[in-house]
Scaffold this motif. Structure first.
Motif, short mmCIF file in Angstrom:
data_model
loop_
_atom_site.label_atom_id
_atom_site.label_comp_id
_atom_site.label_asym_id
_atom_site.label_seq_id
_atom_site.Cartn_x
_atom_site.Cartn_y
_atom_site.Cartn_z
N LEU A 98 4.41 8.29 1.95
CA LEU A 98 4.98 9.44 1.25
C LEU A 98 4.62 10.73 1.98
O LEU A 98 3.51 10.88 2.49
N LYS A 99 5.56 11.68 1.99
CA LYS A 99 5.29 13.02 2.51
C LYS A 99 6.16 14.01 1.75
O LYS A 99 7.38 13.83 1.65
N ASP A 100 5.50 15.01 1.19
CA ASP A 100 6.22 16.07 0.46
C ASP A 100 7.17 15.51 -0.58
O ASP A 100 8.30 16.00 -0.76
N GLY A 101 6.72 14.45 -1.26
CA GLY A 101 7.48 13.93 -2.39
C GLY A 101 8.62 13.00 -2.08
O GLY A 101 9.40 12.65 -2.97
N ILE A 102 8.73 12.59 -0.81
CA ILE A 102 9.77 11.62 -0.45
C ILE A 102 9.14 10.48 0.36
O ILE A 102 8.10 10.67 0.99
N SER A 132 0.84 -1.19 0.00
CA SER A 132 0.00 0.00 0.00
C SER A 132 0.88 1.24 0.00
O SER A 132 1.97 1.26 0.57
N ILE A 133 0.39 2.28 -0.68
CA ILE A 133 1.06 3.57 -0.72
C ILE A 133 0.13 4.57 -0.05
O ILE A 133 -1.02 4.75 -0.47
N MET A 134 0.64 5.22 1.00
CA MET A 134 -0.16 6.16 1.77
C MET A 134 0.49 7.55 1.75
O MET A 134 1.69 7.68 1.52
N GLY A 135 -0.34 8.55 2.00
CA GLY A 135 0.16 9.91 2.07
C GLY A 135 -1.00 10.88 1.98
O GLY A 135 -2.02 10.59 1.35
N SER A 136 -0.84 12.02 2.60
CA SER A 136 -1.89 13.03 2.56
C SER A 136 -1.95 13.68 1.19
O SER A 136 -1.10 13.44 0.33
N SER A 137 -2.96 14.50 0.97
CA SER A 137 -3.09 15.23 -0.28
C SER A 137 -1.84 16.08 -0.51
O SER A 137 -1.38 16.79 0.40
N GLY A 138 -1.26 15.97 -1.69
CA GLY A 138 -0.05 16.72 -2.00
C GLY A 138 1.23 15.98 -1.68
O GLY A 138 2.33 16.50 -1.90
N ASP A 193 -6.34 2.25 -7.14
CA ASP A 193 -6.34 3.64 -6.67
C ASP A 193 -7.57 3.88 -5.81
O ASP A 193 -8.68 4.02 -6.32
N GLU A 194 -7.37 3.90 -4.49
CA GLU A 194 -8.47 4.08 -3.52
C GLU A 194 -9.64 3.13 -3.85
O GLU A 194 -10.78 3.56 -4.03
N PRO A 195 -9.39 1.82 -3.92
CA PRO A 195 -10.43 0.90 -4.37
C PRO A 195 -11.64 0.81 -3.46
O PRO A 195 -12.70 0.33 -3.88
N THR A 196 -11.49 1.25 -2.20
CA THR A 196 -12.61 1.19 -1.26
C THR A 196 -13.13 2.58 -0.90
O THR A 196 -13.97 2.72 -0.03
N HIS A 240 -5.87 6.13 1.67
CA HIS A 240 -5.64 7.02 2.81
C HIS A 240 -6.21 6.40 4.09
O HIS A 240 -6.15 7.01 5.15
N GLU A 241 -6.72 5.17 3.97
CA GLU A 241 -7.37 4.50 5.10
C GLU A 241 -6.39 3.53 5.76
O GLU A 241 -5.93 2.58 5.14
N ASP A 242 -6.12 3.76 7.03
CA ASP A 242 -5.12 2.98 7.74
C ASP A 242 -5.51 1.50 7.84
O ASP A 242 -4.66 0.61 7.70
N ASP A 243 -6.80 1.23 8.07
CA ASP A 243 -7.22 -0.17 8.19
C ASP A 243 -7.05 -0.91 6.87
O ASP A 243 -6.66 -2.09 6.84
N ILE A 244 -7.32 -0.24 5.76
CA ILE A 244 -7.14 -0.85 4.44
C ILE A 244 -5.65 -1.09 4.18
O ILE A 244 -5.26 -2.16 3.68
N ALA A 245 -4.81 -0.13 4.53
CA ALA A 245 -3.37 -0.28 4.32
C ALA A 245 -2.84 -1.49 5.07
O ALA A 245 -1.98 -2.23 4.56
N HIS A 246 -3.36 -1.75 6.26
CA HIS A 246 -2.88 -2.87 7.05
C HIS A 246 -3.43 -4.22 6.55
O HIS A 246 -3.08 -5.27 7.10
N MET A 247 -4.25 -4.18 5.51
CA MET A 247 -4.67 -5.42 4.86
C MET A 247 -3.71 -5.80 3.74
O MET A 247 -3.88 -6.82 3.08
N THR A 248 -2.70 -4.95 3.51
CA THR A 248 -1.61 -5.30 2.61
C THR A 248 -0.46 -5.85 3.46
O THR A 248 -0.61 -6.05 4.67
#
Length: 240
Positions: free
Chosen positions: A213-217, A35-41, A166-169, A199-207
């Motif tokens: 990611l934050k600010d491009g890194i 899973s790839i997580m990160g806020s908008s931007g 891409d945000e399947p749920t 962006h959902e933590d519970d979904i990410a932990h199903m991977t």
């Protein structure tokens, strides 16, 4: 399966330049579920677009199944997308006036597959996602969860190397989200490489691995103990 080295991407904003990805290094082995997580931007959508060959990096390299993905003309990019990638979107992206069967068989039409073969394959994948009886139904006759299952069947029909979700749920309620993730986990258990942007933590932990990611890194890249969606779904039903 995926190797990205020192990836940079910037966009022109008037007279200025917005540096979105700032030296991403990222590898995904065959059969992984990441899973790839990160806020908008944070750059996760830009990264996904590059992985999906919908955009191209300014610097760095991207290899998919050993093939360099760089400076592809649209015809070759489209062929590679059809050959290597399956896409699952938050908004399903189904054609409203086409049946479930037609939606699933559409990518096979563009591969030049004969009608009988693509119909048989579409039926197979609708059965795989539990919707064989819905083959003749239109999307507006289905629930959100059913639409996403059709979208998953469509993504699988061309037997891609990698599924990009891409945000399947994102458009689904909790219980339906877990049902969809249960299916995605089953597909991964069969050996398919899967990347999930969420962006959902519970979904990410199903991977099995979470990349933040934050600010491009990338600020964190960790293997996690996978939560099985079947168990989470059962708990959700018990709490109703």
């Amino acid at each position: 399966m995926i190797t990205i080295k020192d990836l940079h991407k910037s966009y022109k904003m008037g007279s200025n330049s917005l540096h979105v990805l700032k030296g991403i290094n990222f590898d995904v082995a065959q059969g992984e579920m990441v899973s790839i997580m990160g806020s908008s931007g944070s750059g996760k959508s830009t990264l996904l677009n590059i992985l999906g060959m919908l955009d191209e990096a300014d610097e760095g390299s991207y290899h998919l199944d050993g093939k360099p993905i760089k400076k592809l003309n649209e015809k070759i990019a489209a062929r590679y997308r059809n050959e290597f990638l399956g896409f699952i979107f938050q908004s399903f992206n189904l054609i409203n006036y086409k049946t479930a069967l037609d939606n699933v068989s559409m990518p096979l039409y563009y591969q030049g597959m004969k009608r009988k073969e693509r119909t048989e394959r579409a039926h197979h994948y609708l059965e795989k996602v539990g919707l064989a009886d819905w083959a003749g139904h239109l999307p507006n006759e289905m629930s959100g969860g059913q639409k996403q299952r059709v979208a998953i069947a469509r993504a699988l029909a061309s037997d891609p190397k990698v599924l990009l979700a891409d945000e399947p749920t994102g458009a689904l309620d909790t219980k339906t989200s877990y049902e969809v993730m249960e299916l995605i986990q089953q597909i991964n258990d069969e050996g398919k490489t899967i990347l999930v942007v969420t962006h959902e933590d519970d979904i990410a932990h199903m991977t099995k691995r979470i990349v933040n990611l934050k600010d491009g890194i990338i600020i964190d890249d960790s293997v996690v103990t996978q939560i099985r969606a079947t168990e989470a779904r059962q708990r959700a039903y018990e709490n109703v």
